[in-house]
Scaffold this active site. Structure first.
Site, mmCIF file in Angstrom:
data_model
loop_
_atom_site.group_PDB
_atom_site.id
_atom_site.type_symbol
_atom_site.label_atom_id
_atom_site.label_comp_id
_atom_site.label_asym_id
_atom_site.label_seq_id
_atom_site.Cartn_x
_atom_site.Cartn_y
_atom_site.Cartn_z
ATOM 1 N N ASP A 102 0.864 -1.179 0.000
ATOM 2 C CA ASP A 102 0.000 0.000 0.000
ATOM 3 C C ASP A 102 0.897 1.225 0.000
ATOM 4 O OD1 ASP A 102 -2.231 1.804 0.391
ATOM 5 O OD2 ASP A 102 -3.313 0.176 1.353
ATOM 6 N N ASP A 129 4.350 1.188 -5.369
ATOM 7 C CA ASP A 129 3.487 0.865 -6.500
ATOM 8 C C ASP A 129 3.437 -0.649 -6.699
ATOM 9 O OD1 ASP A 129 2.358 0.513 -9.055
ATOM 10 O OD2 ASP A 129 3.272 2.357 -9.831
ATOM 11 N N ASP A 152 -9.987 1.155 -5.401
ATOM 12 C CA ASP A 152 -10.678 2.369 -5.846
ATOM 13 C C ASP A 152 -11.475 2.041 -7.102
ATOM 14 O OD1 ASP A 152 -11.432 4.919 -6.774
ATOM 15 O OD2 ASP A 152 -9.636 5.833 -5.932
ATOM 16 N N ASP A 188 -17.517 -3.314 -3.383
ATOM 17 C CA ASP A 188 -18.900 -2.978 -3.061
ATOM 18 C C ASP A 188 -19.486 -2.035 -4.113
ATOM 19 O OD1 ASP A 188 -17.421 -0.718 -2.425
ATOM 20 O OD2 ASP A 188 -18.631 -0.214 -0.664
ATOM 21 N N THR A 225 -14.842 -6.447 7.223
ATOM 22 C CA THR A 225 -14.161 -5.269 7.739
ATOM 23 C C THR A 225 -15.161 -4.222 8.229
ATOM 24 O OG1 THR A 225 -14.129 -4.114 5.605
ATOM 25 C CG2 THR A 225 -12.314 -5.642 6.063
ATOM 26 N N ARG A 226 -14.656 -3.277 9.003
ATOM 27 C CA ARG A 226 -15.495 -2.185 9.491
ATOM 28 C C ARG A 226 -16.046 -1.373 8.318
ATOM 29 N NH1 ARG A 226 -12.482 1.541 13.629
ATOM 30 N NH2 ARG A 226 -11.076 1.582 11.832
ATOM 31 N N PHE A 227 -15.191 -1.119 7.340
ATOM 32 C CA PHE A 227 -15.614 -0.397 6.141
ATOM 33 C C PHE A 227 -16.745 -1.141 5.445
ATOM 34 C CE2 PHE A 227 -15.192 -0.383 1.489
ATOM 35 C CZ PHE A 227 -15.430 0.947 1.202
ATOM 36 N N GLU A 228 -16.596 -2.454 5.322
ATOM 37 C CA GLU A 228 -17.608 -3.260 4.646
ATOM 38 C C GLU A 228 -18.913 -3.269 5.431
ATOM 39 O OE1 GLU A 228 -18.097 -7.812 2.878
ATOM 40 O OE2 GLU A 228 -16.246 -7.186 3.874
#
Length: 247
Positions: A102, A129, A152, A188, A225-228
Site C-alpha cells: 500500500d 506501486d 478504488d 462494493d 471489515t469495518r468499512f464493509e
C-alpha cells in the site's frame, strides 16, 4: 516548496515517500496517495518494525521470498487500508506469508502495530506501486495467491482506465502466480464488480470457482471489515470473485 515528496522518517527508519523515484516510467496510476495524520502509535510501530518487516518498492532487486517468509507460501495483498482484515487473515493462517502493499503511511503503521500486538511473524509490509512490485521485484510463479479487496472503483467513465483490474494487470499478475494460485477480488461497487467479472472471465487461464460462473458468497477466509459493515448498513452489495490459476 519542492515538488519532491519528503519522508517523515530518517532513511532506513521508516517508509520512503517515493521509493521508486524516477527510475521507472510514469504511467496512469490506479491509486492516489492519501495524506493523513500518522498517530504516535503508528509512527512508533513503523520506527520499531520497518527495518525488518518493511519492503521498499524501489524496483532495484528481486525479492527472496523464501528467506523473507521463512519458506512459507506467499500471498500478495494489494491495498490493505488500515490492515485489520490483513492481520486477521494472517492470524488465522500462520503458515502462509502475506506480502501486503500500500502507499498509505497510517495504514502501514497500523498493520505493523497489529502484527506486533498479536505476535504475527508472517506479514511483511511493502511501500509503493504494486505494478513495480509485481513486474520488477517478484520472481515468476512465486505467489500462492493474489488479493485485491475494495480497490478504488474510479466510478467516472473517463477514469475507468485507472482501475487496477485491467487485462494488462491480470496478464502481468499471472506471470507471478504459481499453478493453482487463488485470485480473490472483492468490491462494493456493482459496476466495478461486473467489470472485474468480465476481465477475469475473459482470461483463459483463470477458472471461476463460482458454480454459477459469476460471483461467490464472502468466504470465511475474508474477514468482514469495518468499512464493509458500514457499506452493508447503507445497502451496498459486496461482490466476491474467486478464480484459480490453471495454466
Amino acid at each position: 516548496m519542492s515538488g519532491t515528496p519528503r519522508s517523515m522518517f530518517e532513511p532506513g527508519a521508516g517508509p520512503a515517500a517515493d521509493p521508486a523515484g524516477n527510475r521507472h516510467e510514469r504511467r496512469i496510476r490506479s491509486f492516489q496517495p492519501r495524506r493523513s495524520r500518522v498517530t504516535t502509535a503508528q509512527r512508533e510501530a513503523l520506527l520499531r518494525h520497518w527495518p525488518h518487516w518493511g519492503v521498499e518498492v524501489d524496483g532495484d532487486s528481486v525479492l527472496d521470498l523464501p528467506t523473507l517468509f521463512s519458506g512459507r507460501p506467499v500471498v500478495l495483498e494489494i491495498g490493505f487500508g488500515m490492515g485489520e482484515a490483513t492481520a486477521e487473515m494472517a492470524a488465522a493462517d500462520p503458515d502462509t506469508g502475506i506480502l501486503a502493499v500500500d502507499v498509505h503511511t497510517p495504514g502501514q503503521g497500523n498493520l505493523l502495530r497489529l502484527a506486533e500486538q498479536r505476535g504475527l511473524t508472517n506479514i511483511r509490509v511493502a511501500n509503493g506501486d504494486a505494478i513495480i512490485l509485481l513486474r520488477e521485484m517478484l520472481p515468476a510463479s512465486s505467489l500462492a495467491g493474489l488479493r485485491v479487496f475494495f480497490p478504488d472503483p474510479w466510478p467516472k467513465k473517463r477514469h475507468h482506465k485507472r482501475r487496477i483490474i485491467q487485462r494488462e494487470f491480470v496478464d502481468l499478475a499471472l506471470t507471478r502466480l504459481a499453478p493453482g494460485a487463488l485470485l480473490h477480488c472483492a468490491t462494493d461497487w456493482e459496476p466495478y464488480a461486473d467489470w472485474m467479472l468480465e476481465v477475469l472471465t475473459a482470461t483463459p487461464a483463470l477458472h471461476n470457482l463460482s458454480p454459477t460462473g459469476t460471483f461467490t458468497p464472502r468466504p470465511a477466509t475474508r474477514p468482514l471489515t469495518r468499512f464493509e459493515s458500514q457499506g452493508l448498513h447503507k445497502g451496498h452489495r459486496v461482490r466476491d470473485l474467486l478464480f484459480r490459476y490453471e495454466p
